[in-house]
Design a protein around this motif. Structure first.
Motif, PDB file in Angstrom:
ATOM      1  N   GLN A   1       0.826  -1.211   0.000  1.00 37.35           N
ATOM      2  CA  GLN A   1       0.000   0.000   0.000  1.00 37.35           C
ATOM      3  C   GLN A   1       0.851   1.248   0.000  1.00 37.35           C
ATOM      4  O   GLN A   1       0.556   2.221  -0.702  1.00 37.35           O
ATOM      5  CB  GLN A   1      -0.928  -0.013   1.215  1.00 37.35           C
TER       6      GLN A   1
ATOM      7  N   LYS B   1      -5.954  13.959   1.922  1.00 37.04           N
ATOM      8  CA  LYS B   1      -5.387  13.084   2.953  1.00 37.04           C
ATOM      9  C   LYS B   1      -3.890  12.936   2.714  1.00 37.04           C
ATOM     10  O   LYS B   1      -3.435  13.015   1.569  1.00 37.04           O
ATOM     11  CB  LYS B   1      -6.059  11.710   2.891  1.00 37.04           C
TER      12      LYS B   1
ATOM     13  N   SER C   1      -1.239   7.304   4.605  1.00 43.61           N
ATOM     14  CA  SER C   1      -2.376   7.297   5.537  1.00 43.61           C
ATOM     15  C   SER C   1      -2.431   5.943   6.228  1.00 43.61           C
ATOM     16  O   SER C   1      -3.212   5.080   5.844  1.00 43.61           O
ATOM     17  CB  SER C   1      -3.693   7.530   4.802  1.00 43.61           C
TER      18      SER C   1
ATOM     19  N   ALA D   1      -5.751   4.205   7.222  1.00 39.01           N
ATOM     20  CA  ALA D   1      -6.544   3.686   6.110  1.00 39.01           C
ATOM     21  C   ALA D   1      -5.956   2.395   5.561  1.00 39.01           C
ATOM     22  O   ALA D   1      -6.634   1.655   4.848  1.00 39.01           O
ATOM     23  CB  ALA D   1      -6.636   4.727   5.007  1.00 39.01           C
TER      24      ALA D   1
ATOM     25  N   ARG E   1      -7.077   3.872   0.062  1.00 42.11           N
ATOM     26  CA  ARG E   1      -7.785   4.560   1.149  1.00 42.11           C
ATOM     27  C   ARG E   1      -9.296   4.414   0.988  1.00 42.11           C
ATOM     28  O   ARG E   1     -10.056   4.975   1.765  1.00 42.11           O
ATOM     29  CB  ARG E   1      -7.403   6.033   1.169  1.00 42.11           C
ATOM     30  N   SER E   2      -9.710   3.662  -0.033  1.00 43.52           N
ATOM     31  CA  SER E   2     -11.138   3.498  -0.269  1.00 43.52           C
ATOM     32  C   SER E   2     -11.646   2.201   0.360  1.00 43.52           C
ATOM     33  O   SER E   2     -11.053   1.142   0.166  1.00 43.52           O
ATOM     34  CB  SER E   2     -11.404   3.440  -1.771  1.00 43.52           C
ATOM     35  N   PRO E   3     -12.762   2.278   1.102  1.00 41.60           N
ATOM     36  CA  PRO E   3     -13.318   1.048   1.684  1.00 41.60           C
ATOM     37  C   PRO E   3     -13.737   0.049   0.612  1.00 41.60           C
ATOM     38  O   PRO E   3     -13.829  -1.144   0.891  1.00 41.60           O
ATOM     39  CB  PRO E   3     -14.515   1.534   2.497  1.00 41.60           C
TER      40      PRO E   3
ATOM     41  N   TRP F   1     -10.864  -2.114   0.346  1.00 43.90           N
ATOM     42  CA  TRP F   1     -10.759  -2.973   1.536  1.00 43.90           C
ATOM     43  C   TRP F   1     -11.683  -4.169   1.360  1.00 43.90           C
ATOM     44  O   TRP F   1     -11.354  -5.298   1.726  1.00 43.90           O
ATOM     45  CB  TRP F   1     -11.163  -2.236   2.806  1.00 43.90           C
TER      46      TRP F   1
ATOM     47  N   THR G   1     -18.272   5.028   6.001  1.00 46.06           N
ATOM     48  CA  THR G   1     -17.246   6.052   5.796  1.00 46.06           C
ATOM     49  C   THR G   1     -17.702   7.144   4.838  1.00 46.06           C
ATOM     50  O   THR G   1     -16.960   8.080   4.584  1.00 46.06           O
ATOM     51  CB  THR G   1     -15.937   5.445   5.259  1.00 46.06           C
TER      52      THR G   1
END
Lengths: 205, 493
Positions: free
Chosen positions: A91, A117, A121, A124, B172-174, B177, B262
């Motif tokens: 990441q 951001k 991060s 995250a 950084r995006s759900p 994830w 989020t």
């Protein structure tokens, strides 16, 4: 035991085709309790190349056989930690850094600017780090368990015995291999018979 | 092993839903020997022909699967415009179905992992097919985001694979994830299911009559020969998998809920979402297990292994998680009012009394009111009633996801951007078709694989205790172990 040479087409499981050497002796028991008592005696007799075969894990048998604890959990921990670290690097490299590395092909990181951001991060990145930790650990658990067990091994001399098929159903077996330094065909057979089994059988290699 | 004694004949009439102090209710009924367990479970896959009902169900499922294929094919050649999506409502049936199926998938791992860690022995009767259900449900779930991306041939953009644009996914995006959570969940569930099945596949291999069966089962049994040196590592590995899957199962639906939580959207932007989604997932998953277990145990003669006590216990879990879900609904409303945020307040009043009021009230009646009936033991142990109630819960949980997703999107901050969602035939066909995929896989599993974890069931029978009823030839005179069952208290596991 059998010295008659039969053609391969006539071979049935449990009947050795060639005058092969002995794999070992198996003793059949009716209950987990009988097996447990016998296993303790085999252990105390000093055999090394022997095993119990049961349709389900019998509690306490590990101790009765004197099996040492597996180091599997240590490896799994290592794999999990590797996963955490690998996911972080993945990441951070793809979303925070912009240098080029060779990973099969040349790839360059790309510091995204999303909603102002910071490029790095860390909070995250945690969900993916967690998932990859679990993924690496689980894959290691299963692959190392089978690897340490020497599986897959689709052929094994014990499968020659028809009697042994009940080891996956309702009977409990002890096998002592011929390569054991203490193994003497006659003597070991006598010994196994003294353990009060239902039957003792020789298995060819 | 044992012949019929008067004692075991008494066992034939035993009601194992009754708890007697100082006694453990039997989990396997009418069976005194291990081979009876083997025979009962193997009979299903060894039979020449499946029951007639199986063929009828299979034909129906294949039909629905065909419908799914048609709908997806039409979608791919035409575009996502064939769905009823519009500008504010860009997620509707597709994501509703995704969340619905992921939720269903939670029961399997919960039963196999969490109940294993809590030493709940009754899990052994139901874990195998609940795990199978999990895997098939996750396959159904995975289909939806896959086709929702529109240009499915670019679905690999979901993964961090170097591509021609030299761009990476946005970590950084759900939504990303989710890709990791669901794919990890699928992999780990599959490993868990398969690892658990290896000893049973060996049983099927050893009993196989035909060459094909011998080869197929033999190949997948990996040469398992019940060696105790193998069992030792196997049991460690199983415990590790359970320990790894427990946080995993809780994380997966939490991550799914992050897709919503989020965001800034009223009705989605709430901190209660992760636990609320997990409770809902377990709730719907157990309902699906009951929906499947009730006909399966009738059809394949497994009533002595999936007993009324198993069903009773599952209904208790449904009751508990149903209460949690009801609490979450109430708390959402309370926080919407307490926050003082005008948009939040509106979003919730709009849910209950707006254009989608009917969906909201279907959800509340199915998820909050019907499970309350499970307070009564008579209802918990009544096969027809629990079957109907479990279907109510399935329906309710589908509507829950629909309500959360569609009402929040349809009416957000600006009234000028509001729009209503109406499903098209493709939306409905895809939703119904997914059940075809699920049931086709499940019926194939029932027919060809061991539906009950034989090795695990044998291990919890009193006869399996080497110090108790299984203590040897002279052992079973002193009680069947039914009278004084041990608490697995031999210290060395």
């Amino acid at each position: 035991m059998a010295t008659i040479v039969t053609s391969p087409t006539e071979t049935k499981p449990g009947q050795p085709a060639n005058p092969a050497k002995l794999y070992g002796l198996i003793a059949e028991f009716e209950t987990p309790g009988d097996l447990m008592a016998a296993a303790e005696k085999v252990r105390d007799a000093g055999y090394k190349w022997w095993d119990c075969h049961t349709p389900f894990p019998v509690h306490g048998l590990d101790k009765a056989m004197g099996i040492k604890r597996t180091i599997l959990p240590v490896l799994v921990f290592g794999a999990g930690a590797t996963g955490t670290f690998a996911a972080f690097l993945l990441q951070a490299f793809t979303n925070s850094w912009d240098f080029t590395i060779w990973a099969g092909v040349w790839v360059t990181g790309y510091p995204y600017l999303i909603s102002g951001k910071p490029a790095m991060s860390l909070p995250a990145f945690i969900p993916v780090m967690f998932e990859v930790t679990i993924l690496f650990a689980a894959l290691t658990t299963v692959s190392m368990m089978f690897l340490f067990n020497g599986l897959p091994q689709l052929y094994h001399p014990l499968f020659r015995s028809n009697r042994f098929r009940r080891a996956s159903n309702d009977r409990f077996f002890i096998s002592i291999e011929a390569r054991d330094p203490k193994f003497l065909p006659r003597k070991t057979e006598e010994f196994l018979k003294s353990l009060d089994p239902v039957a003792v059988e020789a298995v060819e290699d | 092993m044992t012949t019929l004694t008067p004692e075991s004949q008494v066992g034939r009439m035993v009601d194992n839903t009754v708890d007697r102090p100082g006694e453990r209710a039997p989990l396997v009924l009418n069976m005194d020997t291990f081979t009876q367990v083997t025979a009962t479970v193997c009979r299903v896959s060894e039979a020449e022909k499946a029951p007639l009902a199986w063929y009828i169900a299979f034909a129906g499922s294949l039909g629905l699967l065909g419908l799914l294929g048609i709908c997806i094919g039409y979608l791919i050649v035409t575009g996502v415009g064939v769905w009823g999506l519009n500008n504010p409502v860009m997620w509707a049936y597709d994501i509703t179905n995704f969340v619905f199926w992921v939720g269903i998938g939670h029961a399997g791992t919960l039963i196999s992992a969490i109940l294993f860690l809590f030493r709940q022995k009754w899990r052994t009767g139901i874990n195998r097919f609940a795990e199978a259900m999990t895997i098939f449900a996750v396959i159904c779930a995975g289909t939806f985001p896959g086709i929702h991306v529109g240009r499915v041939w670019f679905a690999y953009w979901l993964f961090p694979i170097p591509n021609q644009m030299e761009m990476w996914p946005q970590f950084r995006s759900p939504l990303l994830w989710d890709v990791f959570a669901v794919s990890t969940y699928f992999t780990v569930s599959l490993l868990f299911w398969y690892t658990g099945m290896v000893p049973d596949l060996a049983t099927l291999r050893d009993r196989a009559k035909g060459k094909v069966q011998q080869l197929a089962y033999g190949l997948f049994a990996l040469g398992w020969r019940g060696s105790n040196r193998h069992w030792h590592r196997y049991e460690r590995a199983y415990l590790l998998l359970a320990a790894l899957s427990t946080p995993l199962v809780l994380s997966v639906h939490s991550v799914v809920s992050f897709d919503f939580a989020t965001s800034q959207l009223p009705g989605w932007h709430t901190t209660i979402f992760p636990p609320y989604f997990v409770a809902g997932a377990i709730f719907s998953g157990f309902a699906m297990v009951v929906t499947l277990a009730v006909p399966a145990r009738e059809l394949f003669g497994l009533k002595d292994l999936i007993t009324l006590r198993h069903l009773d216990n599952m209904n208790k879990v449904i009751l508990v998680t149903g209460c949690m879900v009801g609490y979450a609904y109430a708390m959402e409303f309370f926080i919407a009012w307490y926050s003082g945020a005008m948009y939040e307040k509106f979003a919730f009043i709009n849910r209950a009394f707006g254009q989608y009021w009917w969906a909201y009230w279907i959800m509340v009646s199915c998820n909050v009111i019907t499970p309350q009936l499970f307070w009564f033991k008579r209802i918990r142990t009544s096969i027809p009633i629990m079957f109907v109630l479990s279907i109510f819960v399935n329906v309710g949980m589908w509507f829950e996801r629909f309500v959360i997703i569609v009402t929040s999107l349809a009416n957000d901050f600006l009234p000028t951007s509001w729009d209503l969602f109406t499903p098209t035939w493709v939306d409905i066909g895809t939703m119904v078709g997914a059940f075809g995929l699920f049931f086709t896989l499940f019926l194939l599993f029932c027919r060809f694989l061991p539906m009950i974890a034989m090795a695990e069931v044998k291990a919890i029978m009193p006869q399996a205790d080497p110090h108790g009823a299984g203590a040897g030839k002279h052992g079973h005179d002193h009680g069947h172990g039914h009278d004084k069952p041990r608490d697995g208290a031999h210290g060395h596991h």
